[in-house]
Design a protein around this motif. Structure first.
Motif, PDB file in Angstrom:
ATOM      1  N   GLY C 224       0.859  -1.188   0.000  1.00 35.74           N
ATOM      2  CA  GLY C 224       0.000   0.000   0.000  1.00 35.74           C
ATOM      3  C   GLY C 224       0.886   1.225   0.000  1.00 35.74           C
ATOM      4  O   GLY C 224       2.114   1.120   0.122  1.00 35.74           O
ATOM      5  N   ILE C 285      -4.445  -2.293   8.381  1.00 39.50           N
ATOM      6  CA  ILE C 285      -4.001  -1.179   7.542  1.00 39.50           C
ATOM      7  C   ILE C 285      -3.884   0.094   8.372  1.00 39.50           C
ATOM      8  O   ILE C 285      -4.848   0.514   9.016  1.00 39.50           O
ATOM      9  CB  ILE C 285      -4.979  -0.942   6.371  1.00 39.50           C
ATOM     10  CG1 ILE C 285      -5.108  -2.210   5.517  1.00 39.50           C
ATOM     11  CG2 ILE C 285      -4.518   0.230   5.508  1.00 39.50           C
ATOM     12  CD1 ILE C 285      -6.145  -2.104   4.405  1.00 39.50           C
ATOM     13  N   ILE C 289      -1.264   1.603   4.570  1.00 38.12           N
ATOM     14  CA  ILE C 289      -0.186   0.630   4.379  1.00 38.12           C
ATOM     15  C   ILE C 289      -0.421  -0.554   5.317  1.00 38.12           C
ATOM     16  O   ILE C 289      -0.782  -0.369   6.481  1.00 38.12           O
ATOM     17  CB  ILE C 289       1.184   1.289   4.672  1.00 38.12           C
ATOM     18  CG1 ILE C 289       1.404   2.476   3.723  1.00 38.12           C
ATOM     19  CG2 ILE C 289       2.318   0.284   4.557  1.00 38.12           C
ATOM     20  CD1 ILE C 289       2.577   3.369   4.094  1.00 38.12           C
ATOM     21  N   SER C 290      -0.205  -1.751   4.838  1.00 36.25           N
ATOM     22  CA  SER C 290      -0.421  -2.941   5.655  1.00 36.25           C
ATOM     23  C   SER C 290       0.529  -2.940   6.846  1.00 36.25           C
ATOM     24  O   SER C 290       1.673  -2.501   6.743  1.00 36.25           O
ATOM     25  CB  SER C 290      -0.218  -4.213   4.823  1.00 36.25           C
ATOM     26  OG  SER C 290       1.110  -4.279   4.337  1.00 36.25           O
TER      27      SER C 290
END
Lengths: 368, 368, 368, 368
Positions: C224, C285, C289-290
């Motif tokens: 991400g 998340i 972003i993970s």
């Protein structure tokens, strides 16, 4: 590659006109942790800057770049590095002297984009060239400096190889000469002869075209992709997007059309670690993918259309007239296109490098 | 323009290899309500089809197209029309005869993409050329037929203008001649002379390059856009994406580099309704935007690398060898590139037409 | 993410209508060398296939997939693998029985897309739903099977968690139950109760909505990107693009709005090798972003609008009428959306995986 | 929709961090000739500006916008208008006071993006939040003001409809109330009650989530497109890309899951000129295409993770710790998300408007 953005993973967007307060570029998708500096960007910009010899426009543009985002100072080593987020670069316009535009206010300039901009946008903005100004290329050069930083092991250089009808002699080609003459020309003998020629053009109130060759060494095999993502297709688009460019070729280019298959094929031999090619007619690209040889691109720049010799033209009211474009214009815009060509090569390669790495997980070919 | 997709609003994605069961294309973003038919698409495909003269490969490929989606029969008039949703076109491969690949199984073919594909993808698929096969261009031609339907008032034609070192005489240029000879050549005298020349090339087991000129008439001013969306930049990318193309130029192209500003500028005169240009060195494009003149593009095709003359090469184990590429290859792939160039011109123009209409609400320039 | 294409580096384009000869998908940008098979794709397709219980439409659609391009048989191990070039998958439509459309020929169906398609495209294609048919989701499921193969180490599963007003009890959540009942429901007690409920709905000629939860385990930190490339934003777009979906949430989702910062924050603790979170309100998340936790997405499917109960409507001539939609429709389209949600999760993750690897050269976070 | 760019024809790219010299946005593809002004953009920015009540952060950010490119003064009427080329907007950061970051230098903040940024980019930039700062949304609001100008006839408004567990009463919904209270809340009674509630939250060093509803009136039928270009899919992506958003729904949204087809379908009746819907459960979108009804989107904002209450966390060396986030943070970031949601609605609609016009040549549906 949509309007004012170029690239996919490593991409940049330029903005600004020559007669506004500033111009700039936003570079997106840059790998994090790369050392960059305003000084390094400035070095590239200074090569493109006008007024460095009598063969380029005498406008004074300092082209001072500022980094506005996308960097941080690494506390471990005190070095400015990219964060991986958008890098915004801005160059303020300092030489916006008020000019007398009465001559061109109501007249189209033949060969100039002002007619087509008027047709497209319905706007008659005769002060400066708007986005059609070659000043936009400063933004590319700044972005190109970032792209270079993202391409370790790749060396990108360019040379003027033709001005008007006069070509260089490749037997004298020497990269070290490029920054030793006002033409960015790798052939010092040609460069010397061109001075006299271009003085004549300039004094005649005329202008002239040029051809630039850009070479990237150190590109591993495997960058680029079929079919519409060919390295060659993106390079063609990149170079053709530069102001006044009317032709692009890879390797042997148009000369390849005249050759037979026997003469054109680059034969292969076994090397110590990997095969190599005994010639580079391909310009380093086969099937749109780099083959490990230097990537070689040439592009043709037309003579600038803004000349002080009178030309037949038409008013915005569709009446016959004549027009003279005064002002401080380059007699050969091709000269300052040399660092721009280098920048576009770097920008295309950086994008393809990241795209290749994304799809395959490798930096280059199977042995890389 | 990412890997296998081209275009923004009017866009298409091609797929398929020469040795698989089929190949095809998905056209997306097409305006609704356009009349199209398999027959019209087939007409364009048949021009590209191999085996139509002794100067193209003798492979039998029927190239029969099927429309799989994106159309409906309008009950009002019984005509097949586009719905506005994706149009899927498929061409089955019928001539997949089992060949003897032992000669090239472990040898790279110089000048061929098999080396770079192997490097990029880590795959050695010696049977056929995979996506590098010129057969992919059938999908473009099919898509191009849809694009033509989306461009009312625009006429797109192309001619071979050079084969090997032999150029046409533009004084004899006659579009009506193009379909009267096996070269798609507008100069009938040149075409006649070329027969003998190409017979020699063919009998020598050699091949030769070519130059194709594509002209679009009826394009209104205003299509295209600065900076990276230039009509010229997208045309350069489009033509360079065609197999074996190594150069692209617009209008005067590389010759413009040799000209002065006085000689190169297209002067303007007042016309009955709008200004016109007295010449077309610009190739119909100024600042990346169409100016109302015919859009003129030329591209150079290198000689096919698959020739039966032995060439020095290397095995996949990096050992010196020689290779002969048997099979039924075109002595001049440039010939069949003529309809492909027309298709790419149509596809670029259709995209720019829709993009221009989207941004401005107009079909063309301010008077259009 | 333009019309019929989704994704950037790993991207796919779907085509086809329920009443045409076939539908399909082209997957582009897939890493080379991945083992795939028609059998593996078929397994996923069979889960989505209608007619598997009395709770889905009784249309017979075999949904037999064919791989048309982009693969080769690796001679080293005899396994079918991806080449890295476009993978074209086609599913022929076999159940195109001629229906009686007289009831709906001139009547809009309330809640159905036929009104908006007519408005947008100016086309009245009352036979089937064109691209609005849920049959398009078969193409996504096929593409999703390829995406799964590109995501080693990632497990993607989904469950129906609500049907009409009836929610599951998460205390009974057991992934192994999902394929043991006709609802793809991880709570076997709920699934049992739903049978009676949905029988009632079906017999009433009514329909009902549902909520699906999709979970991806094994996603490393780092996939991400800010800002418009957020993993959450692409997941939202992906799920919302599924037919009849009206809501998407990540992790705690809408419930997070009701929480305080103290209650909502997932606290962190030192793990053996890396930090871990003590809860997963974030749904894996943070900032787009993970974070290494399971990625959790839920989406709401509205009840199908095609019901046999009469509804007030309007004719295409703008006259009041009533409409009954006969035919074999799902009483709850949410059920068959379960494998579709899994496919979309896989497709989004595969794209972000490659984009992350392209930009950073890493497979995941700094320790990965 | 790639990293920091959103949109296709009407697209924008944002850049800048809260702790750098400036932030900004480049708007590309804007129609030419639209009147815009710094004042109009400033009006929208001022609504988002912090420090306007005790319920938002007390940071002083003047958020003074400058237009750097893409406009000209029309000599015919003296009005500043768009040229059709990129509009660059810049906001300088004025409140960069040097803060004491020692508390968070080596500690991750639970629920904050600093952990995932560190994982993704390998960079520990603890000063400010980099691109994860909500300050980026100022750039969206500025871009949104341009988008509004491109959407004549469309009115876009938003209201906070829930804060923590407290929802508004839709019976009291009155758009005129939105700017009469510090919550942008259309229900004055709820707004009054929320003051006390949020004072408590703030004094506790806590924070709380919220739900925002955005409504666009005057959208004609026909905008949006199947399948991955659905208006609903792009709105979901747009809203989910806003900081701290964890859920998005259209029309009835998640409630639709609980309804039957009879209850959920919006019935139609013949209107004077065109059909109308008797309800708007669809939120103005059917099959991804606008139906002429108001477009209604809601999104859930989680409570800000930066709170002064101590939370369990981990150091960058993976050791257990506690962290307190000092500084001037919003107790409810959802409040200032209201103008951001309006901006994103405008930006999505402007893009779809131009895409629809490009493909069909119409401004809206068949009667439009």
């Amino acid at each position: 590659m949509s309007f004012n953005t170029f690239g996919h993973l490593f991409r940049f967007t330029t903005w600004g006109e020559s007669h506004g307060p500033a111009l700039g570029v936003v570079v997106d998708g840059c790998p994090p942790g790369l050392p960059i500096s305003e000084e390094a960007i400035q070095r590239d910009l200074d090569r493109r800057k006008p007024g460095q010899s009598r063969f380029t426009t005498q406008r004074r543009e300092d082209d001072q770049v500022r980094i506005l985002s996308g960097t941080f100072i690494d506390e471990a080593d005190g070095v400015l590095k990219t964060t991986g987020t958008p890098i915004s670069l801005m160059i303020e316009n300092t030489d916006q002297r008020s000019k007398d535009y009465s001559e061109i206010k109501d007249k189209y300039r033949p060969g100039h984009a002002d007619f087509t901009y008027h047709q497209k946008y319905g706007i008659r903005d005769y002060k400066g060239s708007g986005r059609a100004s070659a000043r936009e290329t400063a933004a590319r050069v700044a972005a190109g400096a970032i792209a270079r930083a993202a391409l370790p092991g790749v060396t990108i250089r360019a040379s003027l190889v033709q001005i008007g009808p006069h070509k260089i002699d490749y037997a004298r080609f020497d990269w070290d000469q490029v920054d030793q003459n006002p033409f960015f020309c790798a052939d010092p003998v040609a460069a010397k002869a061109w001075e006299l020629y271009l003085d004549g053009i300039r004094k005649d109130g005329n202008s002239v075209g040029a051809v630039i060759e850009v070479v990237a060494e150190g590109v591993p095999p495997g960058w680029g992709a079929p079919i519409y993502g060919k390295l060659s297709a993106d390079l063609a688009s990149a170079m053709m997007s530069i102001n006044a460019v009317k032709g692009v070729e890879i390797g042997a280019g148009f000369e390849a059309a005249a050759l037979t298959g026997i003469d054109n094929a680059d034969e292969m031999r076994a090397g110590p670690a990997a095969p190599y090619f005994t010639s580079n007619k391909a310009g380093g690209i086969l099937g749109g993918i780099s083959n490990g040889d230097p990537v070689v691109v040439r592009f043709a720049v037309k003579p600038t259309s803004s000349i002080i010799s009178p030309r037949l033209s038409v008013t915005t009211a569709n009446e016959d007239t004549e027009v003279i474009t005064k002002g401080r214009h380059d007699p050969c815009v091709g000269i300052r296109a040399v660092p721009v060509g280098e920048a576009m090569m770097a920008l295309v390669l950086a994008d393809h490098y990241l795209r290749h790495r994304g799809q395959t997980g490798r930096e280059g070919g199977i042995g890389y």
